[in-house]
Design a protein around this motif. Structure first.
Motif: not given
Length: 409
Positions: A8, A274-275, A277-279, A281-282, A286-289
């Motif tokens: 990370r 947030h981007a 953290n999302d990546y 986790k996923e 992953y896709t950018l919200k």
């Protein structure tokens, strides 16, 4: 990139004053970089005196975050004479790292601040692993790579340096026409030395062409009626490339902007937080919200570009020298009881307006201003006075510390 150990990355946010550092930390920075009153590359920022610097370190550490101090100017002899006291003080108050461009400053930091890590500034122009390794062997714990690096360049460097040596790269914000170089345009035209933090930004000015035999007569070099901004670089935005940034082995994603507002610090830090953290986790899924990308359109910026990461030149915006700005900050929420908020006004807005709220959670939402009262409890139709304290009723609860915005017509 499969041989790179995936970790990370740190979100490294800027701070030009106390309000900026609070917003950077509140919206998710793992570390914040700032400057004292000397030796930093942004004299236009308010920066931090010794007492403020001590409080900034304490504040960052209270969030579990780190604080880095920029010592990345190229100081003259008279400035070097007062540097040891500053370095010793930074060591004493617990600064986590210095960002350094000059070898002499690097050696003084080793002597006078032995407990502070040393990071090598992008001003040093590191573009290969041999240079990175040389700095590591002298005691550097991190290198901020030159901005001219592609993803392939970064992967290659990562593979050829010790895993303990961290890599930091800029991912968002303004880009200098000289990128990682030592620019002399400002010194030449204005006497203000860009390499000592005092750039007048002449690369953002409008230029015309003169012909030597026609004194006083200029010939516009233009692509539009407004003239030509020959050197005006685009802004960087890498929010759509989080997977590549992480998988390249970059340790720290750096947001430019120590001369920018507290609002800018909040929005950019929040988006990249947030981007990432999302990546993490996923990963494969992953896709950018969409809202994350949209957030970065809600701050003032020049045309966005991906710098040199993708092997292309970022280029200049030659048609104008201004910013794109779609939203205004109209208030900050100080406290609330349900749907009634105590706010401090920043720009004019009206009862009935739809407002865009960025709360401390970082997930934006819209709400409607139903009623406004001044601090005496008298109903008003609008908020026209900067920094006025008001009581606002909305159709949704606005958490304290939220930034309240309004889309421009």
């Amino acid at each position: 990139m499969s041989n790179i150990e995936i970790k990370r990355p740190e979100i490294l946010a800027p701070a030009g004053d106390v309000e900026c550092i609070k917003n950077s930390l509140k919206f998710g920075a793992d570390a914040v970089y700032l400057a004292g009153k000397q030796f930093g590359m942004r004299t236009a920022s308010k920066n931090f005196d010794n007492d403020e610097l001590k409080k900034a370190v304490e504040l960052a550490h209270s969030y579990g975050s780190k604080l880095y101090v920029t010592c990345n100017t190229l100081p003259r002899n008279n400035e070097m004479a007062v540097l040891p006291d500053f370095l010793s003080y930074a060591d004493e108050i617990g600064v986590d790292a210095f960002i350094i461009a000059d070898l002499g400053v690097f050696e003084l930091a080793k002597k006078y601040a032995p407990n502070v890590e040393r990071h090598i500034s992008t001003q040093a122009g590191i573009v290969n692993s041999d240079t990175a390794n040389a700095w590591y062997n002298m005691g550097a714990s991190r290198v901020v790579l030159a901005r001219e690096m592609t993803f392939d360049d970064i992967v290659d460097i990562r593979a050829k340096i010790p895993k303990e040596l961290e890599i930091e790269c800029f991912v968002h914000g303004a880009m200098c026409v000289s990128f990682s170089g030592r620019c002399l345009i400002s010194s030449y035209l204005t006497g203000r030395d860009a390499n000592r933090g005092d750039c007048a930004q002449p690369c953002r000015w409008k230029y015309h062409l003169y012909e030597e035999n026609r004194e006083g007569q200029f010939f516009p070099v233009e692509e539009a009626d407004g003239g030509t901004y020959l050197y005006n670089s685009r802004d960087m935005c890498m929010i759509e490339h989080i997977p590549e940034l992480v998988e390249s082995g970059i340790s720290s994603l750096k947001i430019e902007g120590r001369a920018k507002s507290a609002y800018y610090c909040a929005v950019t830090t929040n988006a990249y937080r947030h981007a990432v953290n999302d990546y993490m986790k996923e990963r494969e899924n992953y896709t950018l919200k969409p809202w994350i990308k949209e957030e970065l359109e809600k701050i003032s910026h020049r045309e966005y570009n991906t710098g040199f990461y993708l092997g292309k030149e970022p280029g200049q915006v030659t048609s104008n020298g201004g910013y794109i700005r779609h939203y205004d900050v109209v208030a900050v929420c100080e406290s609330n009881e349900g749907n009634v908020s105590n706010i401090t006004q920043r720009n004019k807005f009206f009862v009935g307006d739809t407002l865009d709220v960025l709360p401390p959670s970082g997930i934006p939402f819209t709400t409607v201003c139903k009623e406004l009262k001044n601090k005496y409890g008298v109903a008003v139709d609008s908020a026209p006075h900067a920094m006025e304290e008001l009581i606002m009723t909305t159709d949704k609860e606005i958490p304290p510390s939220s930034v309240i915005r309004k889309k421009r017509s």
